[in-house]
Design an enzyme around this catalytic site. Structure first.
Site, PDB file in Angstrom:
ATOM      1  N   ASP A  66       0.874  -1.173   0.000  1.00 33.85           N
ATOM      2  CA  ASP A  66       0.000   0.000   0.000  1.00 33.85           C
ATOM      3  C   ASP A  66       0.908   1.220   0.000  1.00 33.85           C
ATOM      4  OD1 ASP A  66      -2.510   1.423   0.228  1.00 33.85           O
ATOM      5  OD2 ASP A  66      -1.994   1.832   2.307  1.00 33.85           O
ATOM      6  N   SER A  67       0.322   2.375  -0.242  1.00 33.75           N
ATOM      7  CA  SER A  67       1.119   3.600  -0.212  1.00 33.75           C
ATOM      8  C   SER A  67       1.429   4.050   1.216  1.00 33.75           C
ATOM      9  CB  SER A  67       0.384   4.731  -0.951  1.00 33.75           C
ATOM     10  OG  SER A  67      -0.877   4.964  -0.356  1.00 33.75           O
ATOM     11  N   CYS A 118      -3.740  -0.926  -2.052  1.00 39.19           N
ATOM     12  CA  CYS A 118      -3.992   0.470  -2.413  1.00 39.19           C
ATOM     13  C   CYS A 118      -5.060   0.550  -3.493  1.00 39.19           C
ATOM     14  CB  CYS A 118      -2.689   1.095  -2.907  1.00 39.19           C
ATOM     15  SG  CYS A 118      -2.856   2.755  -3.566  1.00 39.19           S
ATOM     16  N   ASN A 119      -6.128   1.310  -3.230  1.00 34.98           N
ATOM     17  CA  ASN A 119      -7.197   1.449  -4.211  1.00 34.98           C
ATOM     18  C   ASN A 119      -6.709   2.116  -5.493  1.00 34.98           C
ATOM     19  OD1 ASN A 119     -10.236   0.833  -3.249  1.00 34.98           O
ATOM     20  ND2 ASN A 119      -8.963   1.311  -1.479  1.00 34.98           N
ATOM     21  N   GLU A 163      -6.430   8.500  10.553  1.00 34.80           N
ATOM     22  CA  GLU A 163      -5.029   8.469  10.945  1.00 34.80           C
ATOM     23  C   GLU A 163      -4.784   9.172  12.274  1.00 34.80           C
ATOM     24  OE1 GLU A 163      -2.098   9.354   8.057  1.00 34.80           O
ATOM     25  OE2 GLU A 163      -2.850   7.859   6.631  1.00 34.80           O
ATOM     26  N   CYS A 179     -12.039   2.762   0.379  1.00 34.36           N
ATOM     27  CA  CYS A 179     -10.733   3.245   0.831  1.00 34.36           C
ATOM     28  C   CYS A 179     -10.351   2.430   2.047  1.00 34.36           C
ATOM     29  CB  CYS A 179     -10.787   4.733   1.176  1.00 34.36           C
ATOM     30  SG  CYS A 179      -9.263   5.366   1.950  1.00 34.36           S
ATOM     31  N   THR A 180      -9.090   2.066   2.142  1.00 36.72           N
ATOM     32  CA  THR A 180      -8.661   1.197   3.233  1.00 36.72           C
ATOM     33  C   THR A 180      -8.718   1.874   4.598  1.00 36.72           C
ATOM     34  OG1 THR A 180      -6.368   1.808   2.697  1.00 36.72           O
ATOM     35  CG2 THR A 180      -7.202  -0.280   1.811  1.00 36.72           C
ATOM     36  N   HIS A 181      -8.816   3.194   4.636  1.00 44.15           N
ATOM     37  CA  HIS A 181      -8.959   3.897   5.917  1.00 44.15           C
ATOM     38  C   HIS A 181     -10.381   3.819   6.472  1.00 44.15           C
ATOM     39  CE1 HIS A 181      -5.141   5.645   4.669  1.00 44.15           C
ATOM     40  NE2 HIS A 181      -5.032   6.287   5.808  1.00 44.15           N
TER      41      HIS A 181
END
Length: 272
Positions: free
Chosen positions: A13-14, A76-77, A157, A189-191
């Site tokens: 992922d980024s 990562c999307n 985050e 989104c992974t968040h």
């Protein structure tokens, strides 16, 4: 050469968001070892061109492949949206992105009222989820409502997962989703899984949430079983973390995304 069933699953992922995908993989596949690479020196990918994201993605994949992975998960999307064809063509191991699993899971769950997709501006602008939903729906068609929710990333985050501020932001972004007839919402989104409670509250109880991380883990589990790559034996799985910038913040914030402590992460240089 494929590494066989003893190799780890590679995930990149980024940054830290892909740890929600890793968390789902660990839950669904508790006997598998993993290697996670967060390209924290070049985050975010969403603001960069498709050519640059593809170049970064191939470098990330090369790093993990050199360490013997048997399957690659592109958490990562943005990279899933633009780099998956290049990765699949270049790598000798199976490659799984997060977009197709999330879109197909949403189609299985929708009751015909339409599917919503939320993600970062880059992911929504790419149209990747919209195209995947429309292609998978085929002649039956599907009504898709997509929206970028950029403030969800810093809220996740910083650990602002509940309270007035996240609720206000979620209502501002999402209050009209239920009114539009959407009955299924993809967290693109992974968040966003960290904010699942406030998102669910904003869209209301009639809208079912689809976590792309969970859907991706299910696809990976099925693929490993089909290709006879599931880990065998009773050994303890190992989980290793690599980052391209100093690891302190990754270790601190990443524990929130992973749901468990990260003891350490190794900084590596992936410069060209």
């Amino acid at each position: 050469m494929r590494q066989g069933s003893h190799g780890p699953i590679g995930v990149f992922d980024s940054g830290v968001g892909g740890l929600t995908v890793l968390k789902a993989l660990m839950s669904h596949l508790p006997h598998e070892s993993t290697l996670y690479l967060g390209d924290t020196a070049r985050v975010p990918y969403g603001t960069k061109s498709g050519e640059v994201v593809t170049r970064y993605s191939l470098k990330n994949a090369e790093f993990l492949l050199e360490r013997g992975i048997k399957l690659l998960v592109v958490a990562c999307n943005t990279a899933s949206a633009v780099a998956l064809p290049a990765l699949s063509a270049a790598l000798p191991v199976p490659v799984v992105g997060v977009i197709a699993p999330g879109a197909r899971a949403a189609l299985r769950r929708t009751r015909g009222g339409g599917v919503g997709v939320i993600g970062t501006p880059g992911t929504i602008r790419s149209g990747a989820y919209q195209r995947e939903l429309e292609a998978a729906a085929g002649a039956e068609g599907v009504k898709v409502k997509a929206r970028a929710c950029p403030l969800f990333v810093p809220l996740a985050e910083e650990g602002w997962l509940g309270g007035d501020v996240p609720r206000l932001v979620a209502r501002e972004y999402l209050a009209d989703f239920a009114r539009s007839g959407v009955d299924t919402l993809v967290l693109g989104c992974t968040h966003y899984p960290l904010l699942k409670d406030v998102i669910a509250e904003a869209v209301g109880p009639r809208v079912e949430l689809v976590d792309s991380a969970e859907a991706t883990a299910e696809v990976v589990a099925s693929l490993l079983e089909e290709q006879r790559l599931l880990a065998t034996g009773g050994g303890t799985p190992a989980h290793h973390y690599f980052v391209t910038d100093v690891p302190e913040r990754f270790v601190e914030v990443g524990a929130r995304f992973l749901g468990r402590p990260i003891q350490s992460a190794e900084q590596v240089d992936l410069s060209f």
